[in-house]
Motif scaffolding. Structure first.
Motif, PDB file in Angstrom:
ATOM      1  N   GLN A  65       0.820  -1.204   0.000  1.00 19.96           N
ATOM      2  CA  GLN A  65       0.000   0.000   0.000  1.00 19.96           C
ATOM      3  C   GLN A  65       0.856   1.258   0.000  1.00 19.96           C
ATOM      4  N   ALA A  66       0.493   2.204  -0.841  1.00 21.22           N
ATOM      5  CA  ALA A  66       1.219   3.472  -0.948  1.00 21.22           C
ATOM      6  C   ALA A  66       0.579   4.517  -0.047  1.00 21.22           C
ATOM      7  N   ARG A  67       1.421   5.288   0.654  1.00 18.12           N
ATOM      8  CA  ARG A  67       0.952   6.335   1.566  1.00 18.12           C
ATOM      9  C   ARG A  67       1.282   7.710   0.982  1.00 18.12           C
ATOM     10  N   LEU A  68       0.266   8.553   0.817  1.00 14.67           N
ATOM     11  CA  LEU A  68       0.449   9.894   0.258  1.00 14.67           C
ATOM     12  C   LEU A  68       1.197  10.793   1.238  1.00 14.67           C
ATOM     13  N   VAL A  69       2.180  11.546   0.713  1.00 13.76           N
ATOM     14  CA  VAL A  69       2.935  12.497   1.528  1.00 13.76           C
ATOM     15  C   VAL A  69       2.623  13.930   1.126  1.00 13.76           C
ATOM     16  N   THR A  70       2.598  14.215  -0.179  1.00 15.81           N
ATOM     17  CA  THR A  70       2.382  15.591  -0.652  1.00 15.81           C
ATOM     18  C   THR A  70       1.025  15.716  -1.329  1.00 15.81           C
ATOM     19  N   PRO A  71       0.053  16.327  -0.664  1.00 12.58           N
ATOM     20  CA  PRO A  71      -1.257  16.489  -1.306  1.00 12.58           C
ATOM     21  C   PRO A  71      -1.215  17.456  -2.479  1.00 12.58           C
ATOM     22  N   GLU A  72      -0.279  18.419  -2.452  1.00 16.15           N
ATOM     23  CA  GLU A  72      -0.207  19.395  -3.546  1.00 16.15           C
ATOM     24  C   GLU A  72       0.548  18.800  -4.740  1.00 16.15           C
ATOM     25  N   SER A  73       0.185  19.272  -5.929  1.00 20.57           N
ATOM     26  CA  SER A  73       0.766  18.753  -7.172  1.00 20.57           C
ATOM     27  C   SER A  73       1.025  19.908  -8.133  1.00 20.57           C
ATOM     28  N   PRO A  74       2.059  19.768  -8.996  1.00 15.53           N
ATOM     29  CA  PRO A  74       2.959  18.624  -9.131  1.00 15.53           C
ATOM     30  C   PRO A  74       4.171  18.727  -8.205  1.00 15.53           C
ATOM     31  N   SER A  75       4.584  17.562  -7.677  1.00 13.06           N
ATOM     32  CA  SER A  75       5.750  17.446  -6.807  1.00 13.06           C
ATOM     33  C   SER A  75       6.608  16.296  -7.318  1.00 13.06           C
ATOM     34  N   TYR A  76       7.917  16.544  -7.424  1.00 12.69           N
ATOM     35  CA  TYR A  76       8.838  15.553  -7.976  1.00 12.69           C
ATOM     36  C   TYR A  76       9.951  15.274  -6.965  1.00 12.69           C
ATOM     37  N   LEU A  77       9.960  14.079  -6.423  1.00 16.79           N
ATOM     38  CA  LEU A  77      10.861  13.707  -5.342  1.00 16.79           C
ATOM     39  C   LEU A  77      12.286  13.485  -5.832  1.00 16.79           C
ATOM     40  N   HIS A  78      13.266  13.913  -4.992  1.00 18.24           N
ATOM     41  CA  HIS A  78      14.667  13.641  -5.298  1.00 18.24           C
ATOM     42  C   HIS A  78      15.504  13.275  -4.080  1.00 18.24           C
ATOM     43  N   GLY A  79      15.087  13.625  -2.874  1.00 16.06           N
ATOM     44  CA  GLY A  79      15.952  13.392  -1.729  1.00 16.06           C
ATOM     45  C   GLY A  79      15.219  12.921  -0.489  1.00 16.06           C
ATOM     46  N   TRP A  80      15.900  12.085   0.302  1.00 12.84           N
ATOM     47  CA  TRP A  80      15.399  11.616   1.599  1.00 12.84           C
ATOM     48  C   TRP A  80      16.512  11.857   2.606  1.00 12.84           C
ATOM     49  N   SER A  81      16.242  12.604   3.660  1.00 14.13           N
ATOM     50  CA  SER A  81      17.285  12.976   4.609  1.00 14.13           C
ATOM     51  C   SER A  81      17.877  11.734   5.286  1.00 14.13           C
ATOM     52  N   PRO A  82      19.163  11.772   5.629  1.00 14.23           N
ATOM     53  CA  PRO A  82      19.830  10.605   6.228  1.00 14.23           C
ATOM     54  C   PRO A  82      19.183  10.128   7.528  1.00 14.23           C
ATOM     55  N   ASP A  83      18.532  11.018   8.272  1.00 20.13           N
ATOM     56  CA  ASP A  83      17.869  10.582   9.503  1.00 20.13           C
ATOM     57  C   ASP A  83      16.472  10.024   9.242  1.00 20.13           C
ATOM     58  N   GLY A  84      16.057  10.015   7.965  1.00 24.49           N
ATOM     59  CA  GLY A  84      14.783   9.439   7.594  1.00 24.49           C
ATOM     60  C   GLY A  84      13.571  10.298   7.867  1.00 24.49           C
ATOM     61  N   LYS A  85      13.779  11.523   8.350  1.00 22.30           N
ATOM     62  CA  LYS A  85      12.651  12.331   8.803  1.00 22.30           C
ATOM     63  C   LYS A  85      12.070  13.268   7.750  1.00 22.30           C
ATOM     64  N   GLU A  86      12.787  13.517   6.649  1.00 25.84           N
ATOM     65  CA  GLU A  86      12.381  14.590   5.739  1.00 25.84           C
ATOM     66  C   GLU A  86      12.611  14.186   4.294  1.00 25.84           C
ATOM     67  N   LEU A  87      11.739  14.680   3.417  1.00 25.44           N
ATOM     68  CA  LEU A  87      11.884  14.503   1.974  1.00 25.44           C
ATOM     69  C   LEU A  87      12.139  15.863   1.333  1.00 25.44           C
TER      70      LEU A  87
END
Length: 581
Positions: free
Chosen positions: A400-422
């Motif tokens: 199952q996929a969990r939505l993070v960004t309700p606003e669009s368009p958003s294009y992901l590129h990074g995930w912080s090393p502590d796992g807390k932030e995109l």
């Protein structure tokens, strides 16, 4: 079948004569407030000025508003009775060229008519210096006997030598008859080019080739080493029609021109729908093909930064994009056909990953630091919103996929090393206009997004391994360049400064190196990263020093959009492509 195999990759070891001056399942993005001009599209002036009797400045503005950026007029060094409207007299050309430039049109090419070519060279040099004209193209002479073609070749080579003295070149433009006529087993056009011994290039008119019974795609690839411009003309049967409405194999011709990075000139002798409407239609048709990737195959490669060795792991008979190299196991993730796939390096087997509702995954996906999950940019088209892209998090095992960004368009590129932030690139309306900036958001979506950049087109955010910095690329200085900022958006610092368009810097796990993708200046708008082009990978230290080109290959969009370093910081993965025609 003709293959573009030589563009896979290569390692970098440290009578009245007429001339012509010439000088992506991909991430689909809506246009920002400033117009994006992806490729070098132009319009030929002869038919245009015959169809529109209005003032030239008004025509120039119409051409510019349609989207074209190049104008190719005709110039006469001598009388041309009855054609003065379509072929500009030499004593009027300066002011007209200046008006074109003032309207936002570049003039890299123009047809030149003269009785004595050599006598025109000084004036050509003046025009080239003043208006940026760099290449000249001659036509095949009417007499296509071997004797006449030999004489023409000698004249053209001499002219090419003269033009080279002020940085210009010479091309030959084909019509139907020199393609239809055969001389010693070749088209007269190619026979003449051969006689010129590589000193003279080609400007191929695909429509005239088609009407002469030649496959224009085969003609283009057969002469790939010397084609420097593509003319668009289209026919249905023997009747000329609007470009895109006829029988020309358009996508194949377009892919050739994009792969070679050459100008594309629309050449219509008439505008039956009206000049403005037809210009809009032709530009929309050409621009609509910028992401086409028909007949493309993909290669998954690795590069060793210590030895320079390139290993090609697998060939795919489809487009795959954006490898993520898992660091806890010998596998990679990549996208293809809107889905995420897992590739086992040891066995070469691939497995489709269950991404739930996310069946429109593009090439912006990253892996969680502990590799318990991955996040994707999932897009689709809806009547209400048009094209959308939102970020979802999915368990590494799939589900199952969990939505993070309700606003669009958003294009992901990074995930912080502590796992807390995109970190991601987003198109947002700010003050009534669309701005393209870097944003961050908690990985669990528990708080609103935060904007980190302003000004220019900003993309490709990725955290440094220690989490202190976010690397990104931006056009704020003109061309697309690599930048770095603190994770809170402060201390934004330019890391590259050269004459190319640089995208997607990826820092090695040990934090010592960064690899990035680079396009040639002039091949496309700085805000675009298109597929199936001649590109390069560059490597530098993470402080921006010791930059060096390491690989030149056929790729671009999808080759290395996301971090693909192996855990040992010695290797990274990238995708190269091949066109099959």
């Amino acid at each position: 079948m003709i293959s573009l195999s030589k563009y896979h990759f290569r390692q970098i070891p440290q009578s009245f004569a007429c001339l012509v001056f010439l000088s992506q399942s991909q991430k689909i993005r809506p246009a920002p407030s400033e117009e994006v001009v992806p490729l070098r599209f132009g319009i030929q002036g002869f038919g245009l000025f015959r169809a529109d009797a209005g003032p030239y400045p008004d025509i120039f503005r119409t051409v510019r508003s349609a989207g074209f950026r190049l104008l190719e007029p005709c110039i006469a060094f001598g009388p041309v009775p009855g054609f003065e409207r379509m072929i500009w007299p030499a004593d009027q050309v300066g002011p007209l060229l200046q008006e074109a430039l003032d309207s936002g049109l570049a003039v890299e090419s123009c047809h030149v008519f003269a009785d004595n070519l050599s006598a025109c060279v000084p004036r050509m040099a003046e025009l080239a210096g003043q208006f940026g004209i760099r290449q000249f193209v001659v036509k095949t002479p009417p007499d296509m006997s071997p004797l006449s073609l030999q004489q023409a070749a000698l004249q053209y080579m001499d002219l090419a030598d003269s033009l080279a003295g002020f940085g210009a070149g010479l091309l030959i433009h084909n019509e139907a008859e020199d393609i239809r006529t055969r001389v010693r087993g070749k088209t007269a056009y190619e026979y003449l080019l051969d006689l010129c011994l590589g000193k003279v290039g080609a400007q191929v008119d695909a429509g005239w080739a088609m009407i002469a019974g030649e496959d224009p795609v085969r003609l283009l690839w057969r002469n790939a080493h010397r084609v420097q411009s593509l003319h668009w003309k289209d026919f249905r049967g023997s009747e000329e029609t609007r470009i895109g409405a006829g029988e020309l194999p358009a996508e194949a011709c377009f892919q050739f021109a994009r792969a070679m990075g050459i100008p594309q000139i629309a050449d219509q002798d008439s505008f039956p729908g009206g000049v403005s409407a037809d210009l809009d239609s032709v530009y929309s048709f050409l621009n609509g093909m910028v992401q086409t990737r028909e007949k493309s195959v993909s290669y998954l490669n690795t590069y060793d930064i210590e030895t320079g060795e390139i290993r090609t792991l697998h060939r795919f008979d489809r487009v795959i994009e954006a490898p993520n190299w898992l660091r806890n196991e010998n596998a990679m993730l990549y996208n293809s056909g809107g889905r995420i796939w897992r590739y086992d390096i040891a066995s070469g087997a691939e497995t489709l990953v269950d991404t739930g509702i996310c069946t429109g995954c593009n090439n912006d996906h990253v892996v969680a630091p502990d590799e318990s999950a991955f996040a994707v940019s999932h897009g689709n088209v809806t009547p209400e919103e048009g094209y959308t892209s939102r970020i979802y998090v999915i368990p590494m095992s799939g589900g199952q996929a969990r939505l993070v960004t309700p606003e669009s368009p958003s294009y992901l590129h990074g995930w912080s090393p502590d796992g807390k932030e995109l970190a991601y690139c987003a198109f947002r309306t700010v003050g009534g206009s669309t701005e393209v900036d870097i944003y961050t958001i908690p990985a669990d979506g528990s708080a609103p997004e935060k904007r980190l950049t302003q000004g220019g087109f900003n993309d490709g955010p990725e955290y440094s391994p220690d989490g202190r910095y976010i690397w990104f690329n931006s056009t704020r200085s003109g061309l697309m360049q690599i930048w770095r900022m603190k994770a809170d958006g402060s201390e934004q610092t330019r890391m590259t400064s050269d004459d190319r368009n640089n995208w997607f810097a990826h820092v090695s796990p040990d934090g010592k190196k960064a690899v990035y993708l680079s396009y040639r200046r002039g091949d496309l708008d700085p805000r675009e990263h298109l597929p199936n082009m001649q590109v390069e990978l560059w490597l530098m230290n993470s402080d921006g020093s010791d930059r060096k080109r390491i690989v030149s290959f056929f790729g671009g969009q999808g080759s290395i959009n996301v971090n693909s370093w192996a855990g040992d910081s010695r290797q990274f993965a990238f995708i190269s492509y091949e066109l099959l025609y």
